[in-house]
Design a protein around this motif. Sequence first.
Motif, PDB file in Angstrom:
ATOM      1  N   PRO A 190       0.676  -1.309   0.026  1.00  0.00           N
ATOM      2  CA  PRO A 190       0.158  -0.028   0.011  1.00  0.00           C
ATOM      3  C   PRO A 190       0.857   1.410  -0.047  1.00  0.00           C
ATOM      4  N   THR A 191       1.938   1.329   0.672  1.00  0.00           N
ATOM      5  CA  THR A 191       2.856   2.451   0.689  1.00  0.00           C
ATOM      6  C   THR A 191       3.486   2.576  -0.667  1.00  0.00           C
ATOM      7  N   LEU A 192       4.036   1.545  -1.212  1.00  0.00           N
ATOM      8  CA  LEU A 192       4.545   1.790  -2.640  1.00  0.00           C
ATOM      9  C   LEU A 192       3.373   2.191  -3.677  1.00  0.00           C
ATOM     10  N   ALA A 193       2.146   1.754  -3.641  1.00  0.00           N
ATOM     11  CA  ALA A 193       1.098   1.848  -4.430  1.00  0.00           C
ATOM     12  C   ALA A 193       0.694   3.229  -4.294  1.00  0.00           C
ATOM     13  N   SER A 194       0.757   4.036  -3.220  1.00  0.00           N
ATOM     14  CA  SER A 194       0.430   5.464  -2.963  1.00  0.00           C
ATOM     15  C   SER A 194       1.287   6.250  -3.508  1.00  0.00           C
ATOM     16  N   ASN A 195       2.614   5.775  -3.411  1.00  0.00           N
ATOM     17  CA  ASN A 195       3.936   6.558  -4.246  1.00  0.00           C
ATOM     18  C   ASN A 195       3.479   6.474  -5.658  1.00  0.00           C
ATOM     19  N   VAL A 196       3.302   5.345  -6.358  1.00  0.00           N
ATOM     20  CA  VAL A 196       2.899   5.258  -7.485  1.00  0.00           C
ATOM     21  C   VAL A 196       1.879   6.176  -8.015  1.00  0.00           C
ATOM     22  N   VAL A 197       0.917   5.935  -7.329  1.00  0.00           N
ATOM     23  CA  VAL A 197      -0.315   6.995  -7.631  1.00  0.00           C
ATOM     24  C   VAL A 197       0.094   8.461  -7.548  1.00  0.00           C
ATOM     25  N   LYS A 198       0.797   8.739  -6.526  1.00  0.00           N
ATOM     26  CA  LYS A 198       1.349  10.195  -6.689  1.00  0.00           C
ATOM     27  C   LYS A 198       2.086  10.513  -7.781  1.00  0.00           C
ATOM     28  N   GLY A 199       2.950   9.672  -8.171  1.00  0.00           N
ATOM     29  CA  GLY A 199       3.678   9.996  -9.328  1.00  0.00           C
ATOM     30  C   GLY A 199       2.889  10.166 -10.683  1.00  0.00           C
TER      31      GLY A 199
END
Length: 492
Positions: A190-199
């Motif tokens: 979930p933390t990685l996915a959130s970074n991807v979405v922000k990107g």
Amino acid sequence: MAMQKSMLMSVLSVCMFLQLYPLQAAPQLSLVNNLPGFNGTFPSKHYSGYVTLKGNPAKNLFYYFVVSERNPTTDPVVLWLNGGPGCSSFDGFVYEHGPFNFEAAKQQGGLPVLHLNPYSWSKVANMIYLDSPVGVGLSYSPNTSYYVNSDLKTASETHHFLLKWFEQFPEFSANPFYISGESYAGIYIPTLASNVVKGIKTGVKPIINFKGYIVGNGVCDLEFDGNALIPFAHGMGLISDNMFKEAEVLCKGIYHNSVSIDCRKTLYKIDSILEELNRYDILEPCFHSGEIEDEKNKSLIPQSFKQLGKTERPLGVRKRMFGRAWPFYAPVEDGIIPSWPQLMRKVPVPCLDDVQATIWLNNDAVREAIHVNPESGEWSMCVDIKYTHDAGSMISYHKNLTSSGYRALIYSGDHDMCVPFTGTQAWTESLGYKTVDEWRFWKSNGQVAGFLQEYANNLTFLTIKGAGHTVPEYKPRESLDFFSRWLQGQPI
């Protein structure tokens, strides 16, 4: 003059191409042509090597990429992360859903023998296995002080890995992309996915075609995970009604950090009853300190494993169920998390044996074939890194991701006592989404394989009947079934 202008334009075109795709030679240099221990033809192309993150010195993250055996140009790209924290994703590669399995009790030229896995997830997806964070598995930095990691730092660096990886493999940038993993990867994902979405929202290039994520037996939240074990143990018939009622009354439903001395005494009593079970799969045998079973191969076994002991019956390929799962009978709390090697120095740890993978991945010919830099050092399933849990509960992450339109499959092996399904079922329910498919069974190979409940916002909770902590290891056929159906948007 015209010729000079034409040459200048050609040079400029080449420069622009290199700016867009600066590492186009990398995939061919990363191609895996053979693997010692395996005699046969690969069913698809394999690549492995390093993506380097800038620094002084740099961080080198190791990946193994298996191209889909079906339709690489349209099949999803799926990143797989094992947990720990501090454990290698080669666990998933060689013991769970990678393209190969070890053949039980077979060796050739001192190496374990590999055969093709008929239930590899690469049957339907392009699979990336990543050793993360730096210092784990074959990922390394010349500066070992970099082996100090945290949730937020790991998410940021893995996001940078993905951006650079898609630069090296631009032909896959249009494919649907999913993040998957198990155990402590319940935090990574979930933390990685959130970074991807922000990107994606801020226009970071290359644009990743992110569609959703898959979490298997993953930790999530201190309260839900911490209070899951006692109801699970009672429901599975591992503790008596009287013990359960006593714990309920004395602990008032709070089992993970009760201040009550009477509650703690009851929990200690329950722990003493459960301690001999294999907590990663209560159906499987657990072996304890003593002599290694296979005297013939004793010289091949790393010294660190020689204090581990026998099982009641031999498990053909490996006897361990420990090594990459957090929590160790407890939920994840904020702050510094003790690594597995640290835990093993303090407490007797049952059920650990990754001998075959350790032999294979430390063989010089194997390491050369998969382009391992010698500076990475010896491979271990799990390593002693400093790691801080600083992302808190994952509930808000899941809520934000699923309410933003990203698909989520949350699955649990229903015989895992490490991260019991009872906690996972409770936190998925707590998100408050409307039920769109009421609790029902699902089938694989004509048989009931587990149960599921589907919620609004493309959230699915699914159990796998009879599976432990590492579901594809115990139930490979069933795992490929739910994985492929979910990826294709079909009913499970």
